[in-house]
Design an enzyme around this catalytic site. Sequence first.
Site, short mmCIF file in Angstrom:
data_model
loop_
_atom_site.label_atom_id
_atom_site.label_comp_id
_atom_site.label_asym_id
_atom_site.label_seq_id
_atom_site.Cartn_x
_atom_site.Cartn_y
_atom_site.Cartn_z
N ASP A 104 -9.96 3.22 2.41
CA ASP A 104 -10.07 2.55 3.72
C ASP A 104 -10.75 3.45 4.76
O ASP A 104 -11.62 3.01 5.50
CB ASP A 104 -8.69 2.13 4.24
CG ASP A 104 -8.19 0.87 3.59
OD1 ASP A 104 -9.01 0.05 3.13
OD2 ASP A 104 -6.95 0.68 3.55
N LYS A 140 0.81 -1.22 0.00
CA LYS A 140 0.00 0.00 0.00
C LYS A 140 0.85 1.28 0.00
O LYS A 140 0.40 2.31 -0.48
CB LYS A 140 -0.93 0.01 1.22
CG LYS A 140 -2.10 -0.94 1.11
CD LYS A 140 -3.00 -0.81 2.32
CE LYS A 140 -4.23 -1.67 2.20
NZ LYS A 140 -5.17 -1.46 3.30
#
Length: 287
Positions: free
Chosen positions: A108, A72
Site C-alpha cells: 500500500d 490486514k
Amino acid sequence: MIEVNGNTKLTGIIGNPLGHSLSPLMQNTFFDTLGLNSIYIPLKVTPENLEQVIAGLWALGFSGVNVTIPYKEEIIKYLTGITPEAEIIGAVNTLIRKEDGFWGDNTDGRGFINALTGETGWVPKDKIIVILGSGGSARAVGISLAYRGVKKIFLINRNLKKAAELASTIKRLGVSAEILDWENPLVNKLTAESDLIINTTPLGMKPANGQMPPINTELMSPGQLIVDLIYNPLETRLLREARGRGCRVQNGLGMLIHQGVLSFEIWTGRRPSLAGIKSKLEAALND
Ligand code: NAP
C-alpha cells in the site's frame, strides 16, 4: 479472457465485504494482457474461518493472495513471516507463496508513493505533510513518506492514542512528527501552509458523497497538493473544493492500481501493462 484449465494458476483476494472490489477486474486484466494462464478470484471470508482459509489456500496451491479489510492485521498471526515493511506498518495486503508457507508484505505505502510521484512528479524530500486520520492506510502512507525523507508529518485524528503510535513510528525513522485533534487552532495554519494534505479517513466515500474531513478548504491555495485515498466517488467533495481553490488534486485510484501492480510483480516477476487500466476501472466505478 483466459480459458481455465488444469494448469491455471490461482490467485485471489480475501476480505469482507468484497462486492465492490476492483482488484479482480484489474488483476485479471493484467493476466489477460500478458497472456498468463492465471486467474484472480474474490474470496469472501468470515472471521471465524480466517485460519482455515489460509491453510486451504496453501493446500490448493494459491500462488498469490491479496488481503483487504478487515483482515490486514489479524492475518499476520497465521503467516510464516512478514517483510520488514509490513512489520513496521503493522499490516499485510499481499501474501507471497514461499517453500515454507505464506509470507506477508505490504504494497500500500509503495503503491501510494508510486502513484504520487509517478502521476504528479511531486518530490517528497523536505516537504511538510498533513495526514488526516491515523488508521491503517495512514500508517502505510505516513511510514512510506518518512522513508522518502519528508521534513515533517502532522497527524490529525480523533483518537490521539492511535495518532501518537504512528507519530512515534515516524520519529523512529528520523522524521519529525506531531499530533493534533481536529479542534486544534493549528489545523487552519496547516491547511493553508502545508505542501501536501492527504485524506485517509472515509469521510466523503460513496454513499456519503456530501461529507468531507472538517478542514476549511477556503484557506488552500495553488501550489498545494491535495490527495484523497478515496476513489469512489472519483472526485470527493474535498478534492472538488481544493480544485476550486487552484490546488493540484489526486484521488485514490492511482494508489489502488500501483499497490496491485506491485503485488502482481511479486507473484509473477512480470510488469503488467498499465495502458487503459485506469479508464477501465473508472468505467467499472461508474457502472
Ligand atoms: P481505518 O483503519 O478504519 O482508519 C480510518 C481513519 O479515519 C481513522 O483514523 C479514523 O479516526 C478516521 N475516521 C473515521 N471516521 C471518522 C469521522 N467520522 N471523523 C473523523 N475521523 C474519522 O481505515 P483505512 O483502512 O485507513 O481506510 C481509510 C480510507 O482509505 C477508506 O476510505 C479506504 O477506502 C481508503 N483506502 C484507499 C486505498 C487505495 O488504494 N486508494 C487503500 C486503503 C484505504 P479514529 O482513529 O479517530 O477513529
